[in-house]
Design a protein around this motif. Structure first.
Motif, PDB file in Angstrom:
ATOM      1  N   LYS A   1      10.522   3.509   3.907  1.00  0.00           N
ATOM      2  CA  LYS A   1       9.701   3.598   5.108  1.00  0.00           C
ATOM      3  C   LYS A   1       8.317   4.134   4.772  1.00  0.00           C
ATOM      4  O   LYS A   1       8.105   4.700   3.706  1.00  0.00           O
ATOM      5  N   ARG A   2       7.414   3.939   5.670  1.00  0.00           N
ATOM      6  CA  ARG A   2       6.026   4.380   5.503  1.00  0.00           C
ATOM      7  C   ARG A   2       5.998   5.854   5.079  1.00  0.00           C
ATOM      8  O   ARG A   2       6.745   6.675   5.599  1.00  0.00           O
ATOM      9  N   GLY A   3       5.156   6.150   4.092  1.00  0.00           N
ATOM     10  CA  GLY A   3       4.980   7.529   3.657  1.00  0.00           C
ATOM     11  C   GLY A   3       5.922   7.976   2.549  1.00  0.00           C
ATOM     12  O   GLY A   3       5.746   9.059   1.996  1.00  0.00           O
ATOM     13  N   ASP A   4       6.928   7.172   2.213  1.00  0.00           N
ATOM     14  CA  ASP A   4       7.857   7.551   1.143  1.00  0.00           C
ATOM     15  C   ASP A   4       7.125   7.650  -0.189  1.00  0.00           C
ATOM     16  O   ASP A   4       6.239   6.841  -0.488  1.00  0.00           O
ATOM     17  N   LEU A   5       7.517   8.628  -0.982  1.00  0.00           N
ATOM     18  CA  LEU A   5       7.005   8.819  -2.339  1.00  0.00           C
ATOM     19  C   LEU A   5       8.190   9.038  -3.263  1.00  0.00           C
ATOM     20  O   LEU A   5       9.174   9.681  -2.873  1.00  0.00           O
ATOM     21  N   ILE A   6       8.093   8.508  -4.496  1.00  0.00           N
ATOM     22  CA  ILE A   6       9.151   8.699  -5.481  1.00  0.00           C
ATOM     23  C   ILE A   6       8.523   8.980  -6.843  1.00  0.00           C
ATOM     24  O   ILE A   6       7.323   8.788  -7.032  1.00  0.00           O
ATOM     25  N   SER A   7       9.371   9.398  -7.787  1.00  0.00           N
ATOM     26  CA  SER A   7       8.927   9.595  -9.171  1.00  0.00           C
ATOM     27  C   SER A   7       9.165   8.308  -9.964  1.00  0.00           C
ATOM     28  O   SER A   7       9.900   7.415  -9.525  1.00  0.00           O
ATOM     29  N   ALA A   8       8.579   8.254 -11.154  1.00  0.00           N
ATOM     30  CA  ALA A   8       8.812   7.109 -12.037  1.00  0.00           C
ATOM     31  C   ALA A   8      10.290   7.028 -12.422  1.00  0.00           C
ATOM     32  O   ALA A   8      10.848   5.925 -12.527  1.00  0.00           O
ATOM     33  N   ASP A   9      10.945   8.178 -12.616  1.00  0.00           N
ATOM     34  CA  ASP A   9      12.380   8.175 -12.936  1.00  0.00           C
ATOM     35  C   ASP A   9      13.196   7.593 -11.787  1.00  0.00           C
ATOM     36  O   ASP A   9      14.139   6.830 -12.012  1.00  0.00           O
ATOM     37  N   GLN A  10      12.842   7.940 -10.554  1.00  0.00           N
ATOM     38  CA  GLN A  10      13.557   7.386  -9.398  1.00  0.00           C
ATOM     39  C   GLN A  10      13.326   5.884  -9.305  1.00  0.00           C
ATOM     40  O   GLN A  10      14.243   5.132  -8.986  1.00  0.00           O
ATOM     41  N   ALA A  11      12.119   5.441  -9.615  1.00  0.00           N
ATOM     42  CA  ALA A  11      11.833   4.003  -9.604  1.00  0.00           C
ATOM     43  C   ALA A  11      12.736   3.267 -10.595  1.00  0.00           C
ATOM     44  O   ALA A  11      13.262   2.188 -10.292  1.00  0.00           O
TER      45      ALA A  11
END
Length: 141
Positions: free
Chosen positions: A40-50
């Motif tokens: 959803k809009r505004g979500d942020l993740i780390s490269a590891d999560q990606a």
């Protein structure tokens, strides 16, 4: 079968890594390497999560292809289909002429279907044209 590094690299090259949620050309919230589930809009993740999302998504599409394709595939065909289905979705693939041709062992005909899948929201996209050419080349390898 499992996706080779060629298949993974193809997905990564065309999906690109984005750590913040964005609307893709098909107006779907997306993050990481083309991950859409629950984004959803505004979500942020780390490269590891990606990377974790990518692995999970690839496994899901591998299973879908294994379930839907009734004939043996080469590694190149499998890799190309994982990239393709990753992009267009299982439902679209399951109802496609491409799948019917694959299951009829018309691999040349199936390869020619890639070029038909270059539209998002009715617009022909150069990025999808490049992706489909790459996927066709892998499929035919």
């Amino acid at each position: 079968m499992i996706t080779s590094q060629v298949g993974i690299n193809t997905i990564k090259a065309f999906e690109s890594l984005r750590l913040g949620a964005y609307l893709c050309p098909a107006d779907v919230w997306t993050i990481g390497y083309g991950h859409t589930d629950g984004v959803k809009r505004g979500d942020l993740i780390s490269a590891d999560q990606a990377e974790r999302f990518l692995k999970g998504d690839v496994i899901k599409f591998e299973q879908d292809i294994t379930r839907l394709v009734k004939v043996p595939l080469t590694q190149g065909q499998f890799d190309a289909l994982v990239s393709f289905v990753f992009n267009v979705g299982t439902r679209a693939f399951s109802n496609s002429t491409m799948l019917r041709k694959i299951n009829a062992r018309d691999f040349a005909g199936a390869a020619n279907e890639f070029s038909r899948w270059v539209y998002a929201n009715g617009k022909r996209l150069a990025g999808l044209e490049r992706r489909r050419r790459a996927e066709k080349k892998i499929f035919e390898s």
